[in-house]
Design an enzyme around this catalytic site. Sequence first.
Site, PDB file in Angstrom:
ATOM      1  CB  VAL A  10       1.050  34.470  -3.348  1.00 38.05           C
ATOM      2  CG1 VAL A  10       0.702  32.988  -3.439  1.00 38.05           C
ATOM      3  CG2 VAL A  10      -0.034  35.225  -2.588  1.00 38.05           C
ATOM      4  NE  ARG A  54       0.442  21.290 -10.370  1.00 36.86           N
ATOM      5  CZ  ARG A  54       0.639  22.579 -10.622  1.00 36.86           C
ATOM      6  NH1 ARG A  54       0.709  23.441  -9.636  1.00 36.86           N
ATOM      7  NH2 ARG A  54       0.772  23.004 -11.853  1.00 36.86           N
ATOM      8  NE  ARG A  55       5.478  18.449  -1.726  1.00 38.77           N
ATOM      9  CZ  ARG A  55       6.586  18.094  -1.078  1.00 38.77           C
ATOM     10  NH1 ARG A  55       6.649  18.214   0.241  1.00 38.77           N
ATOM     11  NH2 ARG A  55       7.637  17.652  -1.741  1.00 38.77           N
ATOM     12  N   GLY A  56      -1.097  21.476  -2.254  1.00 35.89           N
ATOM     13  CA  GLY A  56      -2.235  22.166  -1.662  1.00 35.89           C
ATOM     14  C   GLY A  56      -1.860  23.272  -0.700  1.00 35.89           C
ATOM     15  CG  LEU A  72      -2.154  29.371  -3.558  1.00 37.79           C
ATOM     16  CD1 LEU A  72      -1.805  30.587  -2.713  1.00 37.79           C
ATOM     17  CD2 LEU A  72      -1.892  29.644  -5.030  1.00 37.79           C
ATOM     18  CB  THR A  73      -5.609  24.994  -1.688  1.00 40.27           C
ATOM     19  OG1 THR A  73      -5.482  24.899  -3.113  1.00 40.27           O
ATOM     20  CG2 THR A  73      -7.066  24.768  -1.296  1.00 40.27           C
ATOM     21  CE1 TYR A 131      -3.576  33.699  -6.091  1.00 39.55           C
ATOM     22  CE2 TYR A 131      -2.580  34.334  -8.181  1.00 39.55           C
ATOM     23  CZ  TYR A 131      -2.457  34.051  -6.834  1.00 39.55           C
ATOM     24  OH  TYR A 131      -1.228  34.109  -6.229  1.00 39.55           O
ATOM     25  CG  PHE A 180      -1.598  45.415  -4.337  1.00 39.18           C
ATOM     26  CD1 PHE A 180      -2.105  44.247  -3.771  1.00 39.18           C
ATOM     27  CD2 PHE A 180      -2.373  46.077  -5.284  1.00 39.18           C
ATOM     28  CE1 PHE A 180      -3.337  43.758  -4.138  1.00 39.18           C
ATOM     29  CE2 PHE A 180      -3.622  45.593  -5.652  1.00 39.18           C
ATOM     30  CZ  PHE A 180      -4.094  44.435  -5.076  1.00 39.18           C
TER      31      PHE A 180
END
Length: 413
Positions: free
Chosen positions: A82, A90-92, A94-95, A123, A413
């Site tokens: 990731v 801060r643009r979403g 990962l969400t 997380y 991992f």
Amino acid sequence: MTDIRPITDAELPDWTRALNTGFLRPPTVTDQALADRRTTIADSRTSGAFDAGRCVATFRSFAQELTAVGGAPVPADAISNVAVSATHRRRGLLTRLISDDLTAAKDRGDVVATLIAAEYRIYGRYGFGPATTMTEWTIDVPRAGLDPRRSGPEDGGRIDLADAEEVRKAGPELHERLRLAQPGAVSRDEHWWAADTGLLRPGGNPWTEPFYAVYRSADGTVEGLVSYAADETWSAAKQPRNTASVNWLLAVTPAAERALWRYLCSIDWITQVKTGWRAPDDLVPLLLPDPRAASISTQADWLWVRILDVVQALQARTYDAEGSLVLEVVDPAGLAGGRFLLDATPDGASCTPTTRSADLTLGVAELATLWLGDESAGRLAALGRLREERAGAARGADALLRTSGRPWCPDMF
């Protein structure tokens, strides 16, 4: 609008470059690194975020099994690789990536999701909770008080040096024996063993073969393996100051564990042993005549878990006590929330949705932190991270959920 999608093979170089950049590694991508990475992601779910055709975020998940308390293997969605470019924070992104992945994992029937968190604060907002801890010790060998005249195990077993081929043959079966006895341990596939013994180099890094040693019991059964490296450090007075650094150590019996640690502390010129990532209740300090010779050099959270199916997660593990508990599980993502009745006995457990009044109200991340038995509901209540709806419910939860041995995940991992 940034496009998020599974990557194509043609996009793998750009994806790898974005991953390397996010982890502050040299962004150069070699043909060999790409060839090795293709083999490791062949059966994975690999996605990226693309802005104007350039990869700006990376995400990968793959099938895994996680050992629950009692030894049952639970299907897990393992998350790795990731990274979000500094230009697109801060643009979403990962969400969107993690939400899509967790929804797909829930639909597949995965009971939990897992990851090793590079940063603590990311997380929890996605329902993950820290479920195991790891500790690394540094052993001052001269101070440890071990008898230098010991030449090997005293239980009829023996230790031999091994090579990578022997490790690839004996390692998987040994690891499976350990995994099925160790809550918190995860499965390793053939790619793990290939990468760890130099057949594959997914990161494109040069390979330096470590030392391997194998412990066999008196009847010849392999019960332990260790991989380690050593430096070449000498004092100005020409005295050895060498360090043995353990990459990993697997032992399925206390005899094997004792023998391998004593072997490492008996190697000529080694004055310091770094144990690598171990369980926080590992035997190693107390194996030494002077346990203070083993000082903690690292102690931190390790495996994070996200519950996707409360019923299956609570029914998969075992319980040493008998009791009932009604849990109100809050999950803003809508994947695993609800009110559940846990009826547990040492012979088995059932978990069902219920309309009975809750004993405890807690977030799905807090349930994950409790599930493997390492954390205390009483501590979480004191921290304001769960709420007792019935006086004494946290103490009752601890009697059901906590374990005598601490969970441990040997893997990154």
